[in-house]
Design a protein around this motif. Structure first.
Motif, mmCIF file in Angstrom:
data_model
loop_
_atom_site.group_PDB
_atom_site.id
_atom_site.type_symbol
_atom_site.label_atom_id
_atom_site.label_comp_id
_atom_site.label_asym_id
_atom_site.label_seq_id
_atom_site.Cartn_x
_atom_site.Cartn_y
_atom_site.Cartn_z
ATOM 1 N N SER A 1 -4.896 0.409 5.294
ATOM 2 C CA SER A 1 -3.817 -0.475 5.751
ATOM 3 C C SER A 1 -3.598 -1.569 4.709
ATOM 4 C CB SER A 1 -4.132 -1.057 7.123
ATOM 5 O OG SER A 1 -5.222 -1.915 7.044
ATOM 6 N N LYS A 2 -2.370 -2.061 4.672
ATOM 7 C CA LYS A 2 -2.003 -3.012 3.638
ATOM 8 C C LYS A 2 -1.063 -4.065 4.240
ATOM 9 C CE LYS A 2 -0.954 -2.491 -1.269
ATOM 10 N NZ LYS A 2 -0.584 -1.577 -2.350
ATOM 11 N N THR A 3 -1.220 -5.300 3.802
ATOM 12 C CA THR A 3 -0.408 -6.393 4.350
ATOM 13 C C THR A 3 0.393 -7.063 3.235
ATOM 14 O OG1 THR A 3 -1.935 -6.765 6.168
ATOM 15 C CG2 THR A 3 -0.497 -8.596 5.592
ATOM 16 N N LEU B 1 8.074 1.486 0.508
ATOM 17 C CA LEU B 1 6.917 0.768 1.049
ATOM 18 C C LEU B 1 5.808 1.756 1.418
ATOM 19 C CD1 LEU B 1 5.950 -2.095 2.122
ATOM 20 C CD2 LEU B 1 6.729 -1.306 4.356
ATOM 21 N N LEU B 2 6.194 2.837 2.101
ATOM 22 C CA LEU B 2 5.188 3.821 2.535
ATOM 23 C C LEU B 2 4.511 4.470 1.329
ATOM 24 C CD1 LEU B 2 7.005 5.500 5.581
ATOM 25 C CD2 LEU B 2 5.285 3.678 5.603
ATOM 26 N N LYS B 3 5.280 4.646 0.246
ATOM 27 C CA LYS B 3 4.723 5.228 -0.975
ATOM 28 C C LYS B 3 3.666 4.288 -1.566
ATOM 29 C CE LYS B 3 6.206 7.254 -5.340
ATOM 30 N NZ LYS B 3 7.235 7.161 -6.374
ATOM 31 N N ASP B 4 3.983 2.978 -1.501
ATOM 32 C CA ASP B 4 3.061 1.971 -2.031
ATOM 33 C C ASP B 4 1.761 1.943 -1.226
ATOM 34 O OD1 ASP B 4 2.785 -0.299 -3.977
ATOM 35 O OD2 ASP B 4 2.439 -1.394 -2.101
ATOM 36 N N VAL B 5 1.885 2.171 0.081
ATOM 37 C CA VAL B 5 0.689 2.164 0.941
ATOM 38 C C VAL B 5 -0.097 3.462 0.762
ATOM 39 C CG1 VAL B 5 -0.114 2.075 3.324
ATOM 40 C CG2 VAL B 5 1.797 0.643 2.610
ATOM 41 N N GLY B 6 0.619 4.558 0.651
ATOM 42 C CA GLY B 6 -0.026 5.867 0.522
ATOM 43 C C GLY B 6 -0.103 6.596 1.847
#
Lengths: 155, 421
Positions: free
Chosen positions: B124-126, B182-187
């Motif tokens: 998870s990423k914020t 954004l989802l790509k950055d999170v993985g």
């Protein structure tokens, strides 16, 4: 002697003034009694537009509608206010129509998912009220247009 | 609870008239509620509302056009009359308001964060708001948002909920970043099937453990170019009623998929199970049913694309024109995930149809503008009906379409009344 006359004249003027004031007051009271609005400087000055109408005191009804909530002021409407309007406005009741089963199923749904409490003895009275005053009206597969406000169309 | 002093309907007011009566009783209530006496009440200027009451005026609260119709004040729900939707790009003051919960207060943009979590992210990423704005490329799309329950008021037996007529639709410009970036950055993990949003609004019951609404979209929709995490609407920060400071915008789907006051996105390996994803909310019977049928939850399917629809925005219903005068008709048409390929109007209840000029959408999922000129053969009462057809050849029905328990997806033709002569 002059002083005495002067004092007497002043007294008379004073008495006359009081009498005039009393007369004005009495006449004023008479008219005020007839129409309490008469001494308002701008009698329409706090007229509130449709959207800004502030709800009048609880319990006041007009033409069978409880003004504060918009509910039909029939037996049991206080139960609706007490049990329904903590979470949502009475608009959500007054917009909707349904038979007893419909309203019952909504209550169950709100109790299961939305945090509505057990209604106990009030439930039957609430269902009586809702199914009587907010029963469905069949308008066909497409109703006539209603509430059309006619106007001259300018170019 | 206040006391009820006149519980029956026979209570009659004196002949002062409603206005005076309201005026006096309003002042009495104001005084009682404020705990003070209002001095010189009769000299208050027109339209003056004491400060303590201002928050009950949605038009001031949300800076809305006065002609919007308040359907509900807790939670706030306001509908736009169709003639106010004539703008090609819906301005903020004419945008309908639909809420399931209570609008958050005291939003602080400096501390606001967006977290991406869930079973199907690597970790998870914020992100802070400034991270989001600066780290990813910004895009602007004009996106149609229509409430799934728009048109509910026409179903019989009646369906519960706000009784929307036709005006729960808008098409504004939304600026933000692509959710897919954004989802790509999170993985993403390969088992991702759905994203669900979480928001800062609170449940009507004020139970902090309940979310008023937490819906979402299938992963394929989440990865479309036009699915945005938006921070601007029409070039300005998003108004509070529409999701300030951050909103998921997924045009073409029921507007409830576009979560306001967004603070978390969960990437799920199951269909998201947040509030109002469950039946019967935003679901219709998987197979058509007779009006009034009780449908079990497992037979209710999630609404995805909204159906083809159109709205006549000019003239306002009720226009009176002289005989031999031509009448221009304008409006918009949209078709969920699809495009509109044809709009027609009829002045004889569908016996004959006239094709309209139809603009292409400015981008995918934007509504399209139509117009035409009508001639009326003789004096009298007419209704102008508009019918759009999508790229699959599916048209709007003239009658109210398939009944469903919650009253969604009424895309019946819109009509206006006209008098000639």
């Amino acid at each position: 002697m002059d002083d005495l006359l002067k004092a007497f004249r002043l007294l008379m003027i004073g008495l006359a003034s009081i009498a005039v004031l009393l007369l004005i007051l009495v006449i004023g009271l008479f008219f005020w009694n007839q129409n309490p609005e008469i001494f308002s400087w701008e009698s329409d000055s706090v007229e509130l537009s449709e959207s800004e109408e502030l709800e009048p005191e609880s319990g006041i009804t007009e033409e069978g509608i409880h003004l504060e909530s918009g509910l039909v002021a029939d037996d049991g409407y206080q139960l609706i206010i007490a049990n329904c309007t903590k979470c949502h406005s009475a608009n959500l009741v007054t917009q909707n129509r349904g038979n007893r089963d419909y309203w019952k199923s909504l209550i169950i749904w709100m109790q299961t998912t939305q945090g509505l409490w057990e209604l106990g003895d009030s439930e039957e009275k609430i269902l009586d009220y809702l199914s009587k005053n907010y029963a469905p009206v069949q308008e066909g597969r497409r109703a006539n247009l209603s509430g059309v406000q006619w106007y001259e169309l300018e170019d | 609870m206040k006391k009820h002093i006149a519980p029956n309907s026979s209570h009659k007011q004196e002949s002062n008239g409603r206005r005076n009566f309201l005026k006096k009783s309003s002042m009495a209530v104001m005084a009682a509620s404020l705990g003070i006496e209002i001095v010189h009440a009769a000299k208050l200027p027109t339209n003056y509302v004491p400060l303590a009451f201002q928050d009950s005026d949605p038009f001031k609260l949300f800076n809305k056009n006065k002609e919007l119709i308040v359907l509900n004040n807790k939670p706030w729900n306001l509908e736009t009359p169709p003639h106010l939707l004539d703008d090609k790009i819906t301005p903020a003051d004419k945008m309908f308001v639909r809420n399931n919960g209570l609008i958050p207060e005291n939003v602080d943009v400096n501390t606001w964060t967006l977290t991406v979590d869930g079973e199907s992210v690597s970790q998870s990423k914020t992100y802070s708001l400034s991270d989001l704005k600066s780290k990813f490329k910004n895009y602007t799309y004009q996106l149609t948002l229509e409430c799934g329950g728009n048109g509910r008021s026409e179903f019989f037996p009646p369906a519960s909920g706000n009784q929307w007529k036709v005006g729960a639709v808008s098409c504004a410009n939304w600026t933000g970043i692509r959710l897919k970036d954004l989802l790509k950055d999170v993985g993403l993990k390969p088992d991702a099937v759905y994203i669900g949003y979480h928001s800062a609004d609170s449940h009507l019951s004020n139970d902090p453990n309940k979310e008023p609404i937490s819906r979402g979209v299938p992963i394929a929709k989440a990865l479309q170019d036009e699915t945005l995490i938006a921070f601007e609407m029409n070039g300005s920060p998003i108004p509070i009623a529409h999701g300030f400071p951050l909103r998921l915008v997924a045009g073409g789907f029921p507007a409830s998929a576009s979560g306001k006051w967004l603070n978390r996105i969960s990437v799920r390996n199951i269909i998201h199970d947040g509030a109002k994803m469950e039946a019967p909310s935003y679901r219709v019977p998987c197979n058509p049913v007779a009006p009034g049928t009780e449908v079990s939850n497992e037979d209710m399917c999630i609404i995805e694309s909204m159906p083809v629809k159109s709205l006549i925005t000019y003239p306002k219903s009720g226009a009176m024109i002289p005989m031999n005068k031509k009448l221009e008709i304008r409006g918009h048409a949209w078709a969920g995930e699809l495009e509109v390929k044809k709009v027609q109007v009829s002045i004889d209840f569908g016996a004959t149809w006239q094709d309209c000029l139809l603009d292409p959408p400015v981008n995918r999922l934007a509504w399209q503008h139509f117009k035409t000129i009508l001639n009326f053969p003789k004096e009298g009462y007419y209704e102008v009906w508009a019918k759009a057809t999508d790229t699959n050849g599916t048209s709007q029905p003239m009658l109210v379409p398939g009944w469903n328990p919650k009253g969604y997806l009424n895309n019946a033709c819109h009509r206006i009344a006209v008098k000639v002569g």
